[in-house]
Design a protein around this motif. Structure first.
Motif, PDB file in Angstrom:
ATOM      1  N   SER A 176       0.972  -1.172   0.203  1.00  0.00           N
ATOM      2  CA  SER A 176       0.211   0.401  -0.119  1.00  0.00           C
ATOM      3  C   SER A 176       0.824   1.200  -0.116  1.00  0.00           C
ATOM      4  CB  SER A 176      -1.030  -0.168   1.448  1.00  0.00           C
ATOM      5  OG  SER A 176      -1.688  -1.085   1.403  1.00  0.00           O
ATOM      6  N   PHE A 177       2.111   0.891   0.476  1.00  0.00           N
ATOM      7  CA  PHE A 177       2.825   2.600   0.788  1.00  0.00           C
ATOM      8  C   PHE A 177       3.335   2.970  -0.615  1.00  0.00           C
ATOM      9  CE2 PHE A 177       6.853   4.912   2.061  1.00  0.00           C
ATOM     10  CZ  PHE A 177       6.287   5.260   2.648  1.00  0.00           C
ATOM     11  N   SER A 178       3.758   1.213  -1.306  1.00  0.00           N
ATOM     12  CA  SER A 178       4.770   1.612  -2.211  1.00  0.00           C
ATOM     13  C   SER A 178       3.527   2.288  -3.348  1.00  0.00           C
ATOM     14  CB  SER A 178       5.312   0.191  -2.483  1.00  0.00           C
ATOM     15  OG  SER A 178       6.184   0.153  -1.800  1.00  0.00           O
ATOM     16  N   ARG A 179       2.636   1.414  -3.267  1.00  0.00           N
ATOM     17  CA  ARG A 179       1.982   1.757  -4.551  1.00  0.00           C
ATOM     18  C   ARG A 179       0.897   3.545  -4.473  1.00  0.00           C
ATOM     19  NH1 ARG A 179      -2.311  -0.952  -3.159  1.00  0.00           N
ATOM     20  NH2 ARG A 179      -3.408   0.102  -1.965  1.00  0.00           N
ATOM     21  N   VAL A 180       1.581   4.342  -3.361  1.00  0.00           N
ATOM     22  CA  VAL A 180       1.111   5.595  -2.948  1.00  0.00           C
ATOM     23  C   VAL A 180       1.989   6.446  -3.557  1.00  0.00           C
ATOM     24  CG1 VAL A 180      -0.035   7.449  -1.758  1.00  0.00           C
ATOM     25  CG2 VAL A 180      -0.912   4.734  -1.533  1.00  0.00           C
ATOM     26  N   ILE A 181       3.758   6.253  -3.059  1.00  0.00           N
ATOM     27  CA  ILE A 181       4.853   6.699  -2.886  1.00  0.00           C
ATOM     28  C   ILE A 181       5.897   6.941  -4.280  1.00  0.00           C
ATOM     29  CG2 ILE A 181       6.394   5.131  -2.393  1.00  0.00           C
ATOM     30  CD1 ILE A 181       5.661   8.128  -1.333  1.00  0.00           C
ATOM     31  N   ASN A 182       4.666   5.815  -5.103  1.00  0.00           N
ATOM     32  CA  ASN A 182       5.310   5.526  -6.438  1.00  0.00           C
ATOM     33  C   ASN A 182       4.450   7.022  -7.259  1.00  0.00           C
ATOM     34  OD1 ASN A 182       7.238   3.199  -6.151  1.00  0.00           O
ATOM     35  ND2 ASN A 182       5.564   1.686  -6.669  1.00  0.00           N
ATOM     36  N   HIS A 183       3.409   7.465  -6.800  1.00  0.00           N
ATOM     37  CA  HIS A 183       3.647   8.437  -7.273  1.00  0.00           C
ATOM     38  C   HIS A 183       2.694   9.506  -6.599  1.00  0.00           C
ATOM     39  CE1 HIS A 183       2.172   5.649 -10.835  1.00  0.00           C
ATOM     40  NE2 HIS A 183       1.614   5.084 -10.062  1.00  0.00           N
ATOM     41  N   ALA A 184       4.136  10.067  -5.947  1.00  0.00           N
ATOM     42  CA  ALA A 184       3.998  11.666  -4.593  1.00  0.00           C
ATOM     43  C   ALA A 184       3.194  12.463  -5.531  1.00  0.00           C
ATOM     44  CB  ALA A 184       5.734  11.203  -4.264  1.00  0.00           C
ATOM     45  N   ARG A 185       3.508  12.367  -6.103  1.00  0.00           N
ATOM     46  CA  ARG A 185       3.993  13.802  -6.505  1.00  0.00           C
ATOM     47  C   ARG A 185       2.116  13.990  -6.796  1.00  0.00           C
ATOM     48  NH1 ARG A 185       3.211  16.601 -11.645  1.00  0.00           N
ATOM     49  NH2 ARG A 185       3.569  18.480 -11.818  1.00  0.00           N
ATOM     50  N   GLU A 186       1.427  13.370  -7.737  1.00  0.00           N
ATOM     51  CA  GLU A 186      -0.216  13.285  -8.208  1.00  0.00           C
ATOM     52  C   GLU A 186      -0.474  13.193  -6.881  1.00  0.00           C
ATOM     53  OE1 GLU A 186       2.764  10.976  -9.450  1.00  0.00           O
ATOM     54  OE2 GLU A 186       1.799  11.773 -11.408  1.00  0.00           O
ATOM     55  N   GLU A 187       0.230  12.666  -6.083  1.00  0.00           N
ATOM     56  CA  GLU A 187      -0.824  12.031  -4.447  1.00  0.00           C
ATOM     57  C   GLU A 187      -0.408  13.602  -4.208  1.00  0.00           C
ATOM     58  OE1 GLU A 187      -2.655   9.706  -3.360  1.00  0.00           O
ATOM     59  OE2 GLU A 187      -2.380   8.538  -4.557  1.00  0.00           O
ATOM     60  N   TYR A 188       0.338  14.094  -3.762  1.00  0.00           N
ATOM     61  CA  TYR A 188      -0.048  15.536  -2.929  1.00  0.00           C
ATOM     62  C   TYR A 188      -0.596  16.947  -3.497  1.00  0.00           C
ATOM     63  CZ  TYR A 188       2.853  20.452  -2.021  1.00  0.00           C
ATOM     64  OH  TYR A 188       2.256  21.475  -1.632  1.00  0.00           O
ATOM     65  N   LEU A 189      -0.868  16.668  -4.993  1.00  0.00           N
ATOM     66  CA  LEU A 189      -0.916  17.528  -6.066  1.00  0.00           C
ATOM     67  C   LEU A 189      -2.512  17.472  -5.284  1.00  0.00           C
ATOM     68  CD1 LEU A 189       1.053  18.398  -8.579  1.00  0.00           C
ATOM     69  CD2 LEU A 189       1.170  19.865  -6.527  1.00  0.00           C
ATOM     70  N   TYR A 190      -2.699  16.008  -5.827  1.00  0.00           N
ATOM     71  CA  TYR A 190      -4.515  15.924  -5.614  1.00  0.00           C
ATOM     72  C   TYR A 190      -4.875  16.376  -3.974  1.00  0.00           C
ATOM     73  CZ  TYR A 190      -8.950  13.001  -4.404  1.00  0.00           C
ATOM     74  OH  TYR A 190     -10.012  13.143  -4.611  1.00  0.00           O
ATOM     75  N   VAL A 191      -3.911  16.064  -2.733  1.00  0.00           N
ATOM     76  CA  VAL A 191      -4.554  16.506  -1.588  1.00  0.00           C
ATOM     77  C   VAL A 191      -4.945  18.346  -1.845  1.00  0.00           C
ATOM     78  CG1 VAL A 191      -3.510  17.200   0.694  1.00  0.00           C
ATOM     79  CG2 VAL A 191      -3.200  15.024  -0.679  1.00  0.00           C
ATOM     80  N   TYR A 192      -3.751  19.004  -2.357  1.00  0.00           N
ATOM     81  CA  TYR A 192      -3.717  20.048  -2.619  1.00  0.00           C
ATOM     82  C   TYR A 192      -4.699  20.941  -3.431  1.00  0.00           C
ATOM     83  CZ  TYR A 192      -1.878  24.925  -4.082  1.00  0.00           C
ATOM     84  OH  TYR A 192      -1.786  26.124  -4.480  1.00  0.00           O
ATOM     85  N   ALA A 193      -4.786  20.354  -3.809  1.00  0.00           N
ATOM     86  CA  ALA A 193      -6.097  20.764  -5.378  1.00  0.00           C
ATOM     87  C   ALA A 193      -7.927  20.635  -4.108  1.00  0.00           C
ATOM     88  CB  ALA A 193      -6.775  19.618  -6.140  1.00  0.00           C
ATOM     89  N   VAL A 194      -7.125  19.276  -3.451  1.00  0.00           N
ATOM     90  CA  VAL A 194      -9.001  19.325  -2.922  1.00  0.00           C
ATOM     91  C   VAL A 194      -8.999  20.316  -1.708  1.00  0.00           C
ATOM     92  CG1 VAL A 194     -10.364  17.604  -0.870  1.00  0.00           C
ATOM     93  CG2 VAL A 194      -9.504  16.669  -3.203  1.00  0.00           C
ATOM     94  N   TYR A 195      -8.091  20.605  -0.844  1.00  0.00           N
ATOM     95  CA  TYR A 195      -7.780  21.765  -0.176  1.00  0.00           C
ATOM     96  C   TYR A 195      -8.358  23.158  -0.470  1.00  0.00           C
ATOM     97  CZ  TYR A 195      -5.422  20.701   4.442  1.00  0.00           C
ATOM     98  OH  TYR A 195      -5.064  20.161   5.887  1.00  0.00           O
ATOM     99  N   VAL A 196      -7.855  23.559  -2.119  1.00  0.00           N
ATOM    100  CA  VAL A 196      -8.200  24.878  -1.853  1.00  0.00           C
ATOM    101  C   VAL A 196      -9.793  24.951  -2.986  1.00  0.00           C
ATOM    102  CG1 VAL A 196      -8.101  26.081  -4.744  1.00  0.00           C
ATOM    103  CG2 VAL A 196      -5.891  24.806  -3.011  1.00  0.00           C
ATOM    104  N   LEU A 197      -9.882  23.596  -3.601  1.00  0.00           N
ATOM    105  CA  LEU A 197     -11.855  23.328  -4.080  1.00  0.00           C
ATOM    106  C   LEU A 197     -12.956  22.819  -2.454  1.00  0.00           C
ATOM    107  CD1 LEU A 197     -11.588  21.017  -6.822  1.00  0.00           C
ATOM    108  CD2 LEU A 197     -11.734  23.166  -6.732  1.00  0.00           C
ATOM    109  N   GLU A 198     -12.427  22.858  -1.389  1.00  0.00           N
ATOM    110  CA  GLU A 198     -12.720  22.972  -0.536  1.00  0.00           C
ATOM    111  C   GLU A 198     -13.678  24.003   0.127  1.00  0.00           C
ATOM    112  OE1 GLU A 198     -13.401  20.698   3.472  1.00  0.00           O
ATOM    113  OE2 GLU A 198     -11.310  20.709   2.492  1.00  0.00           O
TER     114      GLU A 198
END
Length: 697
Positions: free
Chosen positions: A503-525
């Motif tokens: 699970s950790f490897s599956r997410v960390i391999n796309h670390a940039r996309e995951e971080y930017l998605y969290v950031y996008a949700v912050y902004v849109l919310e």
């Protein structure tokens, strides 16, 4: 107009094909655009492929053909919204055709971000912030819409897209309350399934049929991307630049605080905008959130250090007031952002638990004070102590905006999901061994004590089991205990470690996309609210006490709205003073950002045309001049007013973007050719090896 056909050789297979490209008109409704695009994807995607295969190999030729066609011929602003809606539909609805849902989902996402890269940043901004408007009946359509839409399907649809400023954003509603909360995931999915059904055509549609696209009204492309988990789309440079502009307040939805203000995306100009409109900037809202939780934590400690069980002190009453303001703010945020965007932020679950614990504490405390029951009051303070488990991490939630912490949070979220799934299997085996050992050792051990012993064994205390296995049963006890120790400490724990590592490897391999998605949700919310008047907590609860009953008795009263605006200006004056002082130091960075979104001059290339949509703008003497993002005429006027030097810079930027797009296309073709050469080389090597083996034999 002759039917548009895709050229031979664009399909993933080696055979030539001839499939009609979607003919999307400028005034086609969102419902029609989704149906035309889904028909194309279902025809050209026939074999399962990964995202990288669609992006780099010949399997994605059909997507390049579609992008070229849409960039040259499509002028409908709902195109990106429709692509991202289909991306989500194919990702979660894969019941009919095996394996093709994820492939078509990836294809829609690839087409969406490639389509945006064909245009200057200003045009891409219009596509991303375009909200799906309320559909109208054919009788309500203007003559222009009736003449333009000549597609037979359009006659059976509801009216084409008109202005996003329709009755949904009525002047009074847009100020006093949210005008329709965002829809739920289940409603969106059901609507998409109806939109893509081939059986729901013009022949079966009646005049009273409900439009399935109504569930998407008010959603822009960025919100749909967040719902659809289109993380690669949200991580594109142009999309991130738009989100950063919204976060910093360089792109705003409100530029005035008056009865006649309307929600409309525009660039912020300090000389023309109302200073109090800066209260809706997501960055400042999050900063105030940290201050609010800091005071919340101080009140929490002040109450629990020496808890007064026999009386209600002023500090405890302030804590109650803070709980009420926090509850009211969360309810408002849920209504503004909608359940889809609200639940996408993991920190909102912490907020729910904090509110739930606070409600239980206040109820028990009130009962304890009324009955003079010190024991019940003690229970109330013990329950309040649980707030620290969630309140302290909630204050540090601002760290999610850091790339490091913003990557770890999705990792922990996915690991938590897999851990909960694994614990179901662990609980089943635990109950089996607990039942067996309790029955075998019922003369020496009770059920409660045996439960504690087995729990210690599952957590690694194997020696406890070896010490009591003879007491449980001299015959069955030792072998069963050895099986339990091996099964729990070796097999289950090793499996759990491997699952969590994956699970950790599956997410960390796309670390940039995951971080930017969290950031996008912050902004849109923080930016999806349709309400102009937004009180920061705890001022929101004070305003509700002052104006809540009057608003219910006299809804949409101009006098009450003016009073609320005046109360907001008085109460938030110190906050505005701090914001303006800060922005005086950041003015230069704002100018650099706006330079990237200069309105392009008239471009000779067809790929840089700006699609336009007719707008219905209110005629009011109180409307202030603005710079709407969805105005095509503004581009030409502003381009002509530029000096020749600026025009040359803009042309250079757009030509550079075109060259980059052309280079990307060439790289894709070279990659396809190299893969074909490698396959041919391997075939020749195998054939030579086979011939050599035959000769030796």
């Amino acid at each position: 107009m002759p039917p548009l056909r895709a050229p031979a050789g664009a399909k993933s297979s080696a055979d030539d094909w001839d499939i009609e490209l979607p003919d999307i008109k400028e005034l086609d409704s969102f419902r029609t655009v989704v149906r035309k695009l889904s028909k194309y994807f279902e025809e050209v995607i026939e074999l399962p492929s990964t995202f990288e295969q669609l992006r780099t190999t010949s399997s994605g030729n059909c997507l390049r053909v579609l992008v070229d066609h849409l960039a040259k011929n499509c002028e409908n602003q709902a195109i990106v919204n429709a692509l991202l809606a289909l991306k989500w539909h194919y990702a979660v609805d894969d019941e009919n055709e095996q394996g093709l849902g994820p492939t078509r989902s990836s294809a829609c996402e690839i087409v969406a971000w490639r389509f945006l890269t064909r245009f200057p940043e200003r045009v891409a901004l219009d596509y991303c912030l375009y909200e799906i408007p309320e559909a109208q009946l054919p009788s309500q359509m203007g003559p222009l819409a009736a003449q333009t839409s000549q597609d037979p399907e359009d006659n059976a649809e509801l009216a084409p897209l008109l202005s996003r400023f329709s009755a949904r954003t009525d002047r009074s509603n847009s100020i006093s309350a949210p005008t329709g909360s965002k829809t739920k995931r289940s409603e969106l999915l059901f609507s998409l399934s109806r939109l893509t059904e081939g059986s729901h055509d013009s022949a079966s549609a009646g005049p009273d049929d409900e439009d399935p696209s109504a569930a998407f009204e008010g959603l822009n492309a960025l919100e749909i991307a967040a719902v659809a988990d289109a993380k690669r789309f949200l991580s594109q440079h142009v999309v991130q630049k738009i989100l950063t502009g919204i976060w910093n307040g360089q792109i705003v939805y409100w530029d005035a605080l008056s009865l006649h203000a309307r929600k409309q995306p525009r660039f912020y100009h300090p000389d023309r905008a109302d200073p109090y409109s800066r209260l809706r900037v997501p960055k400042y809202m999050k900063c105030w959130e940290v201050v609010f939780f800091g005071i919340f934590l101080c009140l929490f400690y002040a109450v629990l250090i020496v808890p007064p069980k026999d009386r209600l002190t002023g500090v405890e009453f302030a804590l109650w007031f803070w709980f009420a303001a926090f509850l009211f703010d969360e309810l408002s945020e849920w209504g503004d952002a909608g359940s889809v965007i609200y639940t996408a932020d993991i920190w909102n679950f912490f907020d729910m638990i904090v509110i739930l614990i606070g409600i239980v504490f206040i109820i028990l405390r009130i009962i304890g004070l009324i009955q003079n029951n010190h024991e019940l009051s003690g229970w109330a303070f013990d329950i309040l102590a649980l707030e620290a488990l969630f309140l302290i991490p909630r204050i540090c939630s601002i760290l999610s905006l850091s790339p490091y912490w913003g990557t770890l949070i999705p990792c922990l979220k996915e690991m938590g999901k897999d851990f909960c799934k694994f614990m179901v299997l662990l609980a089943i085996f635990f109950l089996g061994f607990l039942t067996t050992f309790s029955l075998l050792g019922r003369g020496n051990f009770r059920l409660g004590s045996m439960s504690i012993i087995l729990t210690r064994i599952f957590f690694g205390s194997s020696y406890v089991g070896f010490d009591i296995m003879d007491q449980i049963d001299p015959i069955f006890g030792p072998p069963l205990m050895i099986i339990l120790v091996i099964f729990s400490n070796i097999l289950l724990l090793s499996s759990l470690t491997g699952i969590l590592s994956n699970s950790f490897s599956r997410v960390i391999n796309h670390a940039r996309e995951e971080y930017l998605y969290v950031y996008a949700v912050y902004v849109l919310e923080a930016s999806t609210s349709n309400r102009l008047i937004h009180f920061y907590p705890p001022f929101n609860f004070i305003a509700w006490i002052m104006f809540g009953p009057l608003s219910l008795a006299f809804p949409n009263s101009p006098a009450i709205l003016k009073a609320r605006i005046a109360a907001l200006k008085i109460s938030h004056l110190p906050i505005i003073a701090v914001i303006k002082a800060y922005e005086c130091l950041q003015h230069r960075e704002s100018q650099v950002f706006l330079a990237g979104f200069e309105s392009p001059a008239e471009q000779p290339r067809e790929s840089h045309r700006r699609p336009t949509m007719p707008q219905i703008r209110p005629s009011s003497a109180y409307n202030r001049p603005t710079m709407p993002l969805l105005s095509a005429s503004a581009f030409g006027k502003m381009g002509k007013q530029k000096s020749e030097d600026v025009d040359e810079d803009v042309n250079a930027d757009t030509s550079l973007a075109a060259q980059i797009a052309e280079l990307n296309s060439k790289i894709d073709n070279i990659t396809t050719a190299l893969l074909a050469m490698q396959q041919n080389q391997s075939i020749r090597t195998e054939a030579a090896a086979a011939e050599g083996g035959t000769t030796e034999s």
